[in-house]
Design a protein around this motif. Structure first.
Motif, PDB file in Angstrom:
ATOM      1  N   PHE A  78       0.867  -1.298   0.102  1.00 50.81           N
ATOM      2  CA  PHE A  78      -0.036   0.020   0.033  1.00 50.81           C
ATOM      3  C   PHE A  78       0.765   1.126  -0.048  1.00 50.81           C
ATOM      4  CE2 PHE A  78      -3.521  -3.079   0.838  1.00 50.81           C
ATOM      5  CZ  PHE A  78      -4.628  -2.132   0.634  1.00 50.81           C
ATOM      6  N   ALA A  79       2.135   1.188   0.434  1.00 55.53           N
ATOM      7  CA  ALA A  79       2.887   2.351   0.229  1.00 55.53           C
ATOM      8  C   ALA A  79       3.624   2.494  -1.055  1.00 55.53           C
ATOM      9  CB  ALA A  79       4.133   2.042   1.233  1.00 55.53           C
ATOM     10  N   GLY A  80       3.214   1.638  -1.936  1.00 55.52           N
ATOM     11  CA  GLY A  80       3.646   1.706  -3.285  1.00 55.52           C
ATOM     12  C   GLY A  80       4.843   1.019  -3.871  1.00 55.52           C
ATOM     13  N   LYS A  81       5.303   0.043  -2.925  1.00 55.82           N
ATOM     14  CA  LYS A  81       6.784  -0.441  -3.335  1.00 55.82           C
ATOM     15  C   LYS A  81       6.508  -1.412  -4.223  1.00 55.82           C
ATOM     16  CE  LYS A  81       8.404   1.628   0.677  1.00 55.82           C
ATOM     17  NZ  LYS A  81       9.271   2.789   0.432  1.00 55.82           N
ATOM     18  N   ARG A  82       7.288  -1.278  -5.305  1.00 53.18           N
ATOM     19  CA  ARG A  82       7.483  -2.367  -6.690  1.00 53.18           C
ATOM     20  C   ARG A  82       7.448  -3.695  -6.084  1.00 53.18           C
ATOM     21  NH1 ARG A  82       6.759  -0.386 -11.409  1.00 53.18           N
ATOM     22  NH2 ARG A  82       6.601   1.868 -11.844  1.00 53.18           N
ATOM     23  N   TRP A  83       8.350  -3.855  -5.093  1.00 53.96           N
ATOM     24  CA  TRP A  83       8.606  -5.348  -4.854  1.00 53.96           C
ATOM     25  C   TRP A  83       7.602  -6.141  -3.835  1.00 53.96           C
ATOM     26  CZ3 TRP A  83       8.934  -5.935   0.562  1.00 53.96           C
ATOM     27  CH2 TRP A  83       8.624  -4.668   1.170  1.00 53.96           C
ATOM     28  N   ALA A  84       6.644  -5.364  -3.720  1.00 52.74           N
ATOM     29  CA  ALA A  84       5.644  -5.792  -2.695  1.00 52.74           C
ATOM     30  C   ALA A  84       4.311  -6.102  -3.292  1.00 52.74           C
ATOM     31  CB  ALA A  84       5.520  -4.839  -1.500  1.00 52.74           C
ATOM     32  N   LEU A  85       4.382  -6.257  -4.804  1.00 52.76           N
ATOM     33  CA  LEU A  85       3.008  -6.499  -5.005  1.00 52.76           C
ATOM     34  C   LEU A  85       2.339  -7.887  -4.403  1.00 52.76           C
ATOM     35  CD1 LEU A  85       4.021  -6.081  -8.985  1.00 52.76           C
ATOM     36  CD2 LEU A  85       2.576  -4.597  -7.724  1.00 52.76           C
ATOM     37  N   PRO A  86       1.004  -7.736  -4.498  1.00 48.38           N
ATOM     38  CA  PRO A  86       0.356  -9.042  -3.720  1.00 48.38           C
ATOM     39  C   PRO A  86       0.282 -10.079  -4.574  1.00 48.38           C
ATOM     40  CG  PRO A  86      -1.333  -7.568  -4.563  1.00 48.38           C
ATOM     41  CD  PRO A  86       0.155  -6.881  -4.753  1.00 48.38           C
ATOM     42  N   LEU A  87       0.106 -11.414  -3.971  1.00 53.78           N
ATOM     43  CA  LEU A  87      -0.097 -12.519  -5.030  1.00 53.78           C
ATOM     44  C   LEU A  87      -1.628 -12.436  -5.027  1.00 53.78           C
ATOM     45  CD1 LEU A  87       1.087 -15.529  -5.901  1.00 53.78           C
ATOM     46  CD2 LEU A  87       0.237 -16.183  -3.606  1.00 53.78           C
ATOM     47  N   LEU A  88      -1.824 -12.640  -6.551  1.00 54.32           N
ATOM     48  CA  LEU A  88      -3.059 -12.928  -7.211  1.00 54.32           C
ATOM     49  C   LEU A  88      -3.450 -14.446  -6.900  1.00 54.32           C
ATOM     50  CD1 LEU A  88      -3.359 -10.494 -10.108  1.00 54.32           C
ATOM     51  CD2 LEU A  88      -5.063 -11.019  -8.446  1.00 54.32           C
ATOM     52  N   ALA A  89      -3.938 -14.706  -5.752  1.00 59.41           N
ATOM     53  CA  ALA A  89      -4.400 -15.877  -5.453  1.00 59.41           C
ATOM     54  C   ALA A  89      -5.710 -16.508  -6.466  1.00 59.41           C
ATOM     55  CB  ALA A  89      -4.840 -16.214  -4.077  1.00 59.41           C
ATOM     56  N   TRP A  90      -6.578 -15.595  -6.947  1.00 60.84           N
ATOM     57  CA  TRP A  90      -7.512 -15.717  -7.868  1.00 60.84           C
ATOM     58  C   TRP A  90      -8.126 -14.640  -8.621  1.00 60.84           C
ATOM     59  CZ3 TRP A  90     -10.057 -20.089  -9.164  1.00 60.84           C
ATOM     60  CH2 TRP A  90     -11.169 -19.930  -9.786  1.00 60.84           C
ATOM     61  N   GLY A  91      -8.296 -14.891  -9.633  1.00 61.54           N
ATOM     62  CA  GLY A  91      -8.961 -13.766 -10.524  1.00 61.54           C
ATOM     63  C   GLY A  91      -7.871 -12.924 -11.188  1.00 61.54           C
ATOM     64  N   GLY A  92      -6.898 -13.497 -11.611  1.00 58.87           N
ATOM     65  CA  GLY A  92      -5.750 -12.798 -12.047  1.00 58.87           C
ATOM     66  C   GLY A  92      -6.065 -12.434 -13.542  1.00 58.87           C
ATOM     67  N   TRP A  93      -7.129 -12.982 -14.220  1.00 59.06           N
ATOM     68  CA  TRP A  93      -7.542 -12.566 -15.566  1.00 59.06           C
ATOM     69  C   TRP A  93      -8.426 -11.544 -15.429  1.00 59.06           C
ATOM     70  CZ3 TRP A  93      -8.424 -16.868 -12.664  1.00 59.06           C
ATOM     71  CH2 TRP A  93      -9.828 -16.986 -12.100  1.00 59.06           C
ATOM     72  N   ARG A  94      -9.033 -10.957 -14.555  1.00 63.38           N
ATOM     73  CA  ARG A  94      -9.991  -9.945 -14.179  1.00 63.38           C
ATOM     74  C   ARG A  94      -9.239  -8.659 -14.374  1.00 63.38           C
ATOM     75  NH1 ARG A  94     -15.049 -11.429 -12.148  1.00 63.38           N
ATOM     76  NH2 ARG A  94     -15.530  -9.361 -12.787  1.00 63.38           N
ATOM     77  N   ILE A  95      -8.639  -8.411 -15.500  1.00 68.20           N
ATOM     78  CA  ILE A  95      -7.605  -7.311 -15.916  1.00 68.20           C
ATOM     79  C   ILE A  95      -8.540  -6.141 -15.552  1.00 68.20           C
ATOM     80  CG2 ILE A  95      -6.201  -5.996 -17.254  1.00 68.20           C
ATOM     81  CD1 ILE A  95      -5.072  -8.811 -16.012  1.00 68.20           C
TER      82      ILE A  95
END
Lengths: 242, 413
Positions: free
Chosen positions: A70-87
């Motif tokens: 949430f602080a916008g760190k690029r290395w800290a993207l969340p794991l898309l556990a479901w719905g990765g295709w819902r671009i």
């Protein structure tokens, strides 16, 4: 996150972003809490827990991971556990959180209008009020400040056209906090005469003691409770700016 | 304060101007924030005897007495004459005047355990200096005080939150009033490192009822200080001379090592004093003490005159009698209207709160309603009597209180 609800309710730009989206997104921290964000009819609801049937599930491995994300760190993207295709949905949600950040941070564009300043004040108050619960449960400085205050229900309110109310039940078992009508008669109420005064006070830009004397900010009831809660509230900016 | 009260139009005009050029508009204990903004006057115009008038011309029977200093009534003629004589002779010169010696001799003669006296201007001057004397005398660091007790505005004790460092209070430790177990725990935790215990003679915290010492509380504190070689400092700034002209310790049956006095000392003229035992004299001489106006003779002349009037008239007896009449009358008025009013503190320095009023709203409405009728009752701070309060003043005040309680009942509070 709870501010998304208020943002959608009060900001035309946010409602434009939401459009006719109907979906649920779950944010969960491994071994920790989860929340569900429901989007429907141009409104946002935020509920605790992971609801079934979410279109997207974002997984964080730790509190630190979530905070960094949430602080916008690029290395800290969340794991898309479901719905990765819902671009499309993810893009809308990112635009919505960007809008929230702009309002909460008080970007130049937001603060250029009276409406934007009122929205900033309203959401800042809600964030500050709702942040009191976690602060009371987990921040030693806030706990020290609150330990000096008598128990009771404190209410902070903005009067006038952009009214908003948040409450914090100091001394309740879960350090309950919420926004909207308080659950009972408050023991102390701190109210700003309008959103312009609230805007200046919440940004530390006015002499609040003088404003109280002049009737721009009204404090009634158990003043030591207001004092302690206000001290605890000041800790919030340390977290939001981290 | 949704609609400005026309009674306070001039007060609010001045406040608006003040807020442009003075932080807080009015800061400190007289700030409207500490009272009820918009429901009390902000600025005073003149004062005489038991009364004062605000800048809008509203008249009040004064139960705050300048927050304590006015013990003989405003503008007492003997005190003012003594101060005026000194001021005509000199105001601020390069040396102390003879009056300083006379006043020190007089005070040392009044306070039974004292062998010396020093002077400042405010209570904080004396409490902070007394701690330094205790540290110098004992070679120790720790100070024990009571939670919520007010001892002034220096960093070790200010009730404010801003501009402080954790280090400011690293050696200051609190225990609750009347909590001897908590006191003993602190003594054990800091054995041989406690320089001083500083306490008021009774507990008079803001926003709460006052508390008298429980039986055995003061003797226990005194005995522990003697046993452990700790300097016992009595902060008698608020109550001093109102309970006993020899110091409030005499009322509660103990003897301190240092007593800090201010407020009633000079009937409103700026002066404070600390007096101490002979064995602290050397330490007192080592701790630097001064201020630009601290030798100014007029306030000292006012103090000497004030002390002599209080001795001649037995002022504490008058204050006690008036305070008892006020408290008894208020309790009776409460009973008539179905409210249980709870008097607290000694009658000369009284306070009244309502039972079943945890958020203080009833208290606040009552004090505002009485003040609006012409007698200033502070909702959050103990009150003060002066010897200028007459039985007629008390009777008039009780009528106002009765009407205020009728108003409260009508409001459903």
């Amino acid at each position: 996150m709870p501010c998304l609800d208020a943002l959608a309710s009060n900001d035309a730009a946010a409602r434009d972003i939401l459009g006719d989206t109907r979906a649920k997104l779950v944010f969960r921290v491994q071994g920790g809490p989860a929340i569900t964000i429901g989007i429907a009819d141009g409104a946002v609801t935020v509920t605790r827990g992971a609801a079934a049937g979410a279109a997207v599930i974002l997984h964080f491995f730790s509190d630190r991971h979530l905070n960094a994300s949430f602080a916008g760190k690029r290395w800290a993207l969340p794991l898309l556990a479901w719905g990765g295709w819902r671009i499309g949905l993810l893009t809308r949600f990112t635009r919505l959180t960007d809008r929230l950040k702009a309002v909460m941070d008080g970007s130049a564009e937001v603060l250029a209008t009276a409406e934007g300043r009122a929205l900033h004040a309203r959401l800042s108050l809600i964030a500050a009020g709702l942040g009191l619960g976690p602060l009371a449960r987990g921040d030693s400085s806030a706990q020290a400040a609150l330990s000096l205050a008598p128990p009771g229900l404190a209410v902070f309110a903005i009067r006038g056209a952009h009214h908003a109310t948040v409450w914090f039940d100091h001394g309740s078992r879960d350090c309950n906090a919420g926004w909207g009508p308080p659950p009972r008669e408050p023991d102390v109420e701190i109210s700003f005469i309008d959103s312009a005064v609230a805007f200046a006070a919440l940004r530390g830009e006015i002499d609040t003691i003088a404003a109280i004397g002049a009737g721009q900010i009204r404090v009634s009831g158990l003043i030591p409770l207001a004092d302690g809660v206000n001290m605890a509230m000041e800790r919030l900016s340390d977290y939001l700016q981290t | 304060m949704s609609t400005p009260d026309p009674r306070y139009r001039r007060s609010l005009e001045l406040f608006t101007r003040a807020a442009q050029v003075i932080p807080c508009g009015i800061y400190g204990h007289t700030s409207p924030v500490a009272n009820l903004p918009g429901e009390f006057p902000y600025y005073a115009g003149r004062a005489s005897g038991s009364r004062y008038w605000d800048v809008d011309g509203n008249e009040y029977i004064d139960y705050l007495c300048g927050y304590g200093p006015v013990v003989l009534g405003h503008q007492h003629p003997e005190v003012e004459a003594a101060a005026a004589r000194q001021q005509a002779a000199m105001l601020c010169v390069n040396h102390p005047g003879e009056i300083m010696v006379e006043l020190a001799e007089h005070l040392v003669g009044m306070i039974d355990f004292a062998a010396w006296s020093v002077f400042g201007k405010n209570g904080s001057d004396m409490t902070t200096w007394a701690l330094q004397v205790a540290r110098e005398h004992t070679g120790r660091r720790k100070i024990l005080k009571v939670t919520d007790a007010y001892h002034g505005i220096d960093p070790w004790c200010t009730p404010g939150h801003a501009g402080l460092l954790p280090e400011d209070r690293m050696h200051i430790h609190d225990f609750a009033w009347n909590d001897l177990d908590g006191f003993e725990r602190l003594l054990r935790a800091h054995r041989n490192d406690v320089a001083a215990v500083i306490m008021t003679p009774f507990h008079h915290p803001a926003f709460k009822a006052s508390q008298l010492p429980a039986a055995g509380f003061w003797p226990h504190i005194e005995a522990a200080c003697r046993r452990e070689g700790i300097v016992l400092i009595l902060d008698d700034i608020r109550a001093g001379f109102r309970l006993d002209l020899g110091g409030s310790h005499r009322t509660f049956g103990f003897e301190p090592d240092i007593i800090c006095l201010c407020k009633a000392l000079a009937n409103g003229h700026p002066l404070s004093a600390a007096l101490g035992r002979a064995d602290l004299r050397v330490a007192a001489s080592r701790v630097f003490l001064t201020g630009s106006y601290w030798n100014s003779p007029p306030a000292m002349a006012a103090a000497l005159a004030c002390l002599k009037v209080m001795q001649r008239e037995d002022t504490p007896a008058t204050l006690r009698a008036r305070g008892e009449a006020l408290m008894q009358g208020l309790v009776a008025a409460g009973d008539r209207h179905g409210y249980r009013l709870i008097p607290s503190g000694p009658p000369a320095v009284p306070f009244v709160t309502f039972a079943d009023d945890g958020n203080m709203r009833r208290q606040q409405r009552f004090c505002a309603a009485v003040t609006r009728r012409g007698a200033v009752f502070h909702p959050h701070h103990n009150w003060f009597l002066s010897s200028a309060h007459t039985p007629e003043d008390i009777a008039a005040t009780l009528l106002m209180a009765d009407a205020a309680l009728t108003e409260l009942r009508a409001e459903g509070l």
